[in-house]
Write a protein that holds these residues in place. Structure first.
Motif, mmCIF file in Angstrom:
data_model
loop_
_atom_site.group_PDB
_atom_site.id
_atom_site.type_symbol
_atom_site.label_atom_id
_atom_site.label_comp_id
_atom_site.label_asym_id
_atom_site.label_seq_id
_atom_site.Cartn_x
_atom_site.Cartn_y
_atom_site.Cartn_z
ATOM 1 N N VAL A 185 0.844 -1.202 0.000
ATOM 2 C CA VAL A 185 0.000 0.000 0.000
ATOM 3 C C VAL A 185 0.882 1.256 0.000
ATOM 4 O O VAL A 185 0.581 2.244 -0.662
ATOM 5 N N THR A 244 3.094 -9.032 -4.404
ATOM 6 C CA THR A 244 1.663 -9.370 -4.403
ATOM 7 C C THR A 244 1.479 -10.880 -4.552
ATOM 8 O O THR A 244 0.633 -11.484 -3.893
ATOM 9 N N TYR A 287 -6.223 -10.626 -2.357
ATOM 10 C CA TYR A 287 -5.161 -9.626 -2.535
ATOM 11 C C TYR A 287 -4.824 -9.411 -4.000
ATOM 12 O O TYR A 287 -4.192 -8.431 -4.352
ATOM 13 N N LEU A 340 -5.160 -6.157 -5.916
ATOM 14 C CA LEU A 340 -4.128 -5.110 -5.953
ATOM 15 C C LEU A 340 -3.596 -4.898 -7.373
ATOM 16 O O LEU A 340 -3.141 -3.809 -7.711
#
Lengths: 442, 190
Positions: free
Chosen positions: A150, A172, A183, A186
């Protein structure tokens, strides 16, 4: 008007060829100049000329950063908590200073931009890790990796460092392997960056970045569904559908005439996955265990994966609807694997036995691989020809290993397949050499 | 360009704020939190990012913690566990609840591991890492385990607790901080 990007080699070729056309009187020198003016090598040049130095600079940045942290850590215990805290933040501040210098004063220097981006990417992780160590902060790897991503995904946009994109894909992928959480979403945050590259016609960087994003997101999606998910046994069919969608998307984005393997990552990865999965489906036992597991509860990630399946099916339908006129037998060959996906998803739920499915899967690979070889010969595309041959050979090998055939016979089959590869390639090359000669005679 | 630089500067601030907040939070717990002693045993593993540490397994977590009346709790659920002390002064886990405790009693906010509503749950005590250097971590494990085998002594972690969060203050062996204890051991050996 925007100029199109070429590599130095391609530009040289065009200059030579167009020079010859001028000499032959096919075009005027002014026309040659106008044609050459349509193409530029600036982005491609920048990319290539700085690629090796970028790599070295990036490596240097990583090593220096890592070395400083190790040196500090060596004497870590003798520092007080205050000193350790300051030293933990220091790598981050230094990397930020370098990133600021790069963005503010030298935005054109690609090497500095890459080094600053990569250094900042690692410095964020180093600072959080060192603070955690100093204060014995608990916290799992999952939240650590998520925080890291992030805090560093914006670096990609604000510094425009391609190295950071690759690192983000890697981290990732790692994160997706840890938990049954979505996830992989992302990767959506990387799409505007890819779109920007596409719009700026930075083709080489766009294609390279797309390779990483497509491979990373594919594995991340697969990893996010673990053995304890109700979708575990459906995943092979869901991914088959997704692969066909990737293939269609590649045709859409890069056009039906873009044949290069490396230049169309979406179609190449899609076709490779379709080939691999359809081969796996020709064997026993996969279809047998294709039922949804009713005993396990669905998580948010499972619902998202189902949504992805629906999107991929709708996308494929839309692709066929919009591009029906342009589609050749090669596209239909890949699309036909959707029958396997749909049959696999629903067949075992309504108790259709395994044997017809396996027979169909074998027939599909057999037919599609022969079509591929035939197309390869017709279109003079050696890669397609060899791809079809490889697919066909694997099918034969799989069937031979399934059955109780003596070793000697298996050996003969190996020799035959090997010889077939050699013979086809030699024959093809001869044919290619003969063709210009015949044309000249004509 | 100007907007990009402003955004970059904002990103830098956020990047610094994360470790900054971690430091602030830990210091707040360490200075204002109540002290609890958790009996423990350290084992020495390795983390790819944060290096050597010792894993602390707590005696208090060997038993299941009962679910308090009125609470409904599952495995892998984030819950509140009420803290108390036994007659020797070590921390105990008194009960699990899904409602945030309002009284004076200290509590931890943590995740249940496995168990059942009727028999209670094992919980994941989060303060289970004590970071040490590559030299000290194995030394801590060996020293503490040898000592525990030969004569059962006090090995415990001093934990500060504030508003459901916890921080490790020190790892103690026989009322000595672990580093001092290791030094005294070395002096004895010499």
């Amino acid at each position: 008007m925007d100029t199109k990007q070429l590599t130095k080699k391609q530009k040289h070729w065009l200059e030579d060829e167009s020079g010859a056309w001028v000499e032959q009187g096919i075009i005027e020198p002014q026309q040659q100049a106008r044609i050459l003016g349509q193409y530029s090598t600036s982005h491609a040049e920048n990319f290539y000329s700085s690629w090796s130095s970028l790599l070295l600079i990036s490596l240097g940045a990583i090593l220096i950063g890592g070395g400083v942290i190790l040196l500090i850590a060596h004497n870590w215990e003798y520092f007080g908590k205050g000193t350790r805290t300051v030293l933990s933040i220091l790598p981050l501040i230094l990397a930020q200073a370098l990133a600021w210098y790069s963005a503010r004063y030298k935005p054109q220097v690609a090497g500095l931009r890459e080094a600053a981006g990569i250094l900042l990417f690692f410095a964020v992780a180093a600072s959080i890790a060192l603070i955690s160590q100093t204060y014995h902060i608990y916290g799992d790897l999952e939240s650590f990796l998520f925080t890291w991503l992030v805090l560093t995904i914006p670096v990609l946009y604000l510094l425009g460092s391609a190295g950071v994109l690759i690192l983000i894909c890697g981290v990732t992928l790692w994160l997706c392997g840890l938990e049954r959480e979505p996830y992989w979403l992302l990767y959506l945050l990387l799409l505007p960056y890819l779109y920007g590259l596409y719009q700026q016609q930075r083709h080489i960087l766009f294609q390279t970045a797309l390779w990483f994003v497509v491979i990373g997101s594919s594995f991340s999606i697969i990893y996010s569904v673990r053995w304890n998910s109700p979708l575990d046994d459906w995943m092979v069919y869901i991914f088959l559908s997704l692969s066909v969608f990737y293939y269609c998307l590649g045709r859409w984005v890069f056009g039906f005439k873009e044949y290069g393997f490396w230049s169309n990552p979406l179609s190449s990865i899609g076709a490779l996955s379709v080939g691999t999965i359809s081969l796996a489906l020709t064997t026993e036992s996969l279809y047998r265990y294709s039922r949804l597991n009713p005993e396990v509860a669905y998580t948010f990630n499972d619902y998202l994966i189902l949504l992805l399946l629906v999107i991929s099916i709708l996308g494929i339908v839309l692709f066929v609807w919009k591009n029906l006129a342009q589609m050749t037998i090669t596209e239909w060959g890949v699309l036909a694997s959707m029958v396997l996906a749909i049959w696999g998803l629903f067949g075992s739920q309504i108790n259709i036995p395994e044997i017809p499915f396996i027979i169909f899967a074998n027939l599909y690979v057999l037919t599609a691989s022969i079509i591929l070889m035939w197309q390869g010969i017709n279109q003079h595309r050696l890669m397609l020809l060899n791809g079809g041959l490889l697919w066909f050979s694997f099918l034969v090998l799989f069937r031979f290993f399934d059955s109780d055939i003596p070793f000697a016979l298996k050996g003969v089959v190996f020799i035959l397949i090997g010889s077939a590869f050699l013979a086809v390639n030699i024959w093809y090359n001869k044919k290619m050499k003969q063709q210009p000669a015949q044309e000249e005679v004509a | 360009m100007k907007l990009k630089l402003v955004l970059l500067l904002s990103l830098f601030i956020i990047q610094l704020a994360v470790p900054g907040y971690m430091i602030f939070e830990q210091n707040q717990i360490l200075s204002e939190g109540s002290v609890y002693k958790f009996k423990t045993r350290p084992i020495d593993p390795y983390d790819p990012f944060r290096g050597r540490y010792v894993t602390l397994t707590y005696a208090v977590n060997q038993e299941r913690t009962p679910v308090l009346e009125g609470a409904e709790i599952d495995s892998e659920q984030w819950v509140y566990v009420l803290l108390g002390t036994d007659k020797e002064g070590y921390a105990t886990l008194e009960g699990l609840t899904d409602q945030k405790p309002e009284g004076e009693q200290d509590y931890l906010y943590l995740e249940t591991y496995w168990g059942s509503q009727a028999e209670g749950y094992r919980v994941k005590l989060p303060f289970n890492r004590y970071y040490a250097s590559e030299k000290s971590a194995p030394a801590i494990e060996t020293a503490v385990w040898r000592r525990q085998r030969e004569n059962v002594e006090d090995v415990y972690a001093v934990i500060r607790v504030l508003n459901g969060k916890a921080a490790i203050e020190e790892l103690m062996v026989n009322e000595l901080p672990i580093r001092e204890y290791l030094e005294s051991q070395q002096e004895e050996a010499n």
